[in-house]
Design a protein around this motif. Sequence first.
Motif, PDB file in Angstrom:
ATOM      1  N   PHE A  57     -94.037   9.881  65.179  1.00 50.61           N
ATOM      2  CA  PHE A  57     -95.261  10.668  65.383  1.00 50.61           C
ATOM      3  C   PHE A  57     -95.216  12.038  64.713  1.00 50.61           C
ATOM      4  N   VAL A  58     -94.019  12.495  64.330  1.00 51.79           N
ATOM      5  CA  VAL A  58     -93.884  13.877  63.849  1.00 51.79           C
ATOM      6  C   VAL A  58     -94.721  14.124  62.595  1.00 51.79           C
ATOM      7  N   ASN A  59     -94.559  13.295  61.583  1.00 52.92           N
ATOM      8  CA  ASN A  59     -95.304  13.505  60.331  1.00 52.92           C
ATOM      9  C   ASN A  59     -96.812  13.371  60.519  1.00 52.92           C
ATOM     10  N   PRO A  60     -97.331  12.348  61.228  1.00 56.17           N
ATOM     11  CA  PRO A  60     -98.781  12.285  61.448  1.00 56.17           C
ATOM     12  C   PRO A  60     -99.351  13.494  62.180  1.00 56.17           C
ATOM     13  N   ILE A 173     -87.865  -3.140  70.548  1.00 58.46           N
ATOM     14  CA  ILE A 173     -88.882  -4.144  70.826  1.00 58.46           C
ATOM     15  C   ILE A 173     -90.260  -3.686  70.371  1.00 58.46           C
ATOM     16  N   THR A 174     -90.551  -2.396  70.543  1.00 59.54           N
ATOM     17  CA  THR A 174     -91.915  -1.904  70.318  1.00 59.54           C
ATOM     18  C   THR A 174     -92.049  -0.967  69.130  1.00 59.54           C
ATOM     19  N   ILE A 175     -90.961  -0.695  68.431  1.00 54.82           N
ATOM     20  CA  ILE A 175     -91.025   0.282  67.341  1.00 54.82           C
ATOM     21  C   ILE A 175     -91.951  -0.178  66.220  1.00 54.82           C
ATOM     22  N   ILE A 176     -91.957  -1.496  65.935  1.00 54.07           N
ATOM     23  CA  ILE A 176     -92.804  -2.030  64.860  1.00 54.07           C
ATOM     24  C   ILE A 176     -94.284  -1.987  65.249  1.00 54.07           C
ATOM     25  N   PRO A 177     -94.670  -2.481  66.448  1.00 53.50           N
ATOM     26  CA  PRO A 177     -96.099  -2.385  66.802  1.00 53.50           C
ATOM     27  C   PRO A 177     -96.606  -0.949  66.945  1.00 53.50           C
ATOM     28  N   ILE A 178     -95.757  -0.035  67.411  1.00 50.99           N
ATOM     29  CA  ILE A 178     -96.180   1.362  67.487  1.00 50.99           C
ATOM     30  C   ILE A 178     -96.436   1.904  66.092  1.00 50.99           C
ATOM     31  N   MET A 181     -99.672   0.482  64.735  1.00 51.33           N
ATOM     32  CA  MET A 181    -100.873   1.083  65.326  1.00 51.33           C
ATOM     33  C   MET A 181    -101.111   2.493  64.784  1.00 51.33           C
ATOM     34  N   ILE A 182    -100.040   3.235  64.550  1.00 46.92           N
ATOM     35  CA  ILE A 182    -100.196   4.575  63.967  1.00 46.92           C
ATOM     36  C   ILE A 182    -100.878   4.480  62.614  1.00 46.92           C
ATOM     37  N   HIS A 183    -100.462   3.505  61.816  1.00 46.64           N
ATOM     38  CA  HIS A 183    -101.031   3.365  60.476  1.00 46.64           C
ATOM     39  C   HIS A 183    -102.453   2.798  60.498  1.00 46.64           C
ATOM     40  N   SER A 184    -102.756   1.961  61.481  1.00 45.68           N
ATOM     41  CA  SER A 184    -104.076   1.318  61.505  1.00 45.68           C
ATOM     42  C   SER A 184    -105.117   2.099  62.309  1.00 45.68           C
ATOM     43  N   GLU A 188    -102.992   9.096  67.640  1.00 49.22           N
ATOM     44  CA  GLU A 188    -103.587   9.342  68.956  1.00 49.22           C
ATOM     45  C   GLU A 188    -103.755   8.038  69.741  1.00 49.22           C
ATOM     46  N   ALA A 189    -104.221   6.980  69.073  1.00 50.00           N
ATOM     47  CA  ALA A 189    -104.403   5.696  69.737  1.00 50.00           C
ATOM     48  C   ALA A 189    -103.061   5.120  70.184  1.00 50.00           C
ATOM     49  N   ALA A 190    -102.026   5.292  69.351  1.00 48.49           N
ATOM     50  CA  ALA A 190    -100.697   4.787  69.708  1.00 48.49           C
ATOM     51  C   ALA A 190    -100.166   5.502  70.943  1.00 48.49           C
TER      52      ALA A 190
END
Length: 441
Positions: A57-60, A173-178, A181-184, A188-190
């Motif tokens: 989340f830091v860069n976004p 487990i969740t690093i890829i879906p998070i 979601m950040i990219h898509s 904020e949504a993530a």
Amino acid sequence: MTRPTTTIAGANPAVYSTTATYGAATTRSQTYRWGQLLIGIVCMAMIANLQYGWTLFVNPIADKHGWSRAAIQVAFTIFVLTETWLVPIEGYLVDRFGPRPVVLVGGVLCGLGWVLNSVAASLPMLYIAAAVGGIGAGAVYGTCVGNALKWFPDRRGLAAGMTAAGFGAGSAITIIPISAMIHSHGYEAAFLYFGIGQGLIVFLLAWALTRPPEHAKASGTRNVQQSQRDYAPSEVLRSPVFWVMYAMFVMVAAGGLMATAQLAPIAQDFKIIDVPVNIMGLVLPALTFALAIDRVLNGVTRPFFGWVSDKIGREQTMFIAFALESVGILMLYHYGHNPILFVVLTGIVFFAWGEIYSLFPSTCADTFGGKYAASNAGMLYTAKGTASLLVPLSSVLAAATGSWQAVFIAASAVNLIAALMAWFVLRPMRRRHIERSRQHA
């Protein structure tokens, strides 16, 4: 009023039973206590992203608000400090009221922290969100580890290790879906949806947590010696053996962090950061490969060394692990310019470091008893926060000397000192302490 009598699985593998002080009898099966352990592991996995997923989340955040990365990372520091230094208070609440209410509140705070992150439009709000999430994560972490120590006095190393592994490897487990979601949909949504989801799972699972049988004692073994009485936190703070453990925890945590927290700049200075590495057909850039191994071994090492310590003893295991860490850090400095060796040696360093989160809680409970295990282990866990304050010294040391040599030597040295302390200082001190506990039991 009769003194509680407890049968631990191991003496009778089919039943876990206790007779309470007021005469009521409770019987728990092996399956039940393993179920309690599993609930704790899942809860730990749900809060892992508050720490290990933060880097996504830091860069976004910086790109949207224009805040410096250093200012954003202050939030992470606040999270670590509130997550560690408040655990003794949360542990006291667990010992007093049981695990359920503490984890219930912790789940709510964990979810609320990320929801606040999703709407934070200023740095102060980001910092408040970090503090809220840190308090919640500490409540869940301290409760789940303390609960494991109480339910498994006969296998404390393994139980604490499996629980800590949930936190160490849970983000995998969740690093890829998070990330997706950040990219898509934006960060904020993530924050919002994963915050609500993770917090809700912890909240629901908390209702299934129950207080372990009081005064559960494992039969003493030749290798794992346990106190015959329970020490209140005030007594523990006056005990020299506690402060020896605390100093060792800080040394190993700081030593490992000084070497591992700077992996990216070290790989860049070694000029191997993007060099492809092929290990058993898997090809990744050297730094990416090393970080991937961190995720795996950071989880595996905790139950592995915890299980080993149940078999051969806590101090013996500490000596082996800390000495391995000392040698691994030194070898990483000398041979890390080779991309393949950089990945392999980084794996050794991570493997010999993460076990502190199973060895120290189990040693603490063995030394001071199970009744106040959550409070006492929580006090010891604050060493992680203390160690995190020492990590920036590695950057100062590297800048002052113009190389990483002093950092690696210092990290290797403190681990070697901790290894020697485990055998020559902690071992005899604990032996005398436990002998006195038997005389006063």
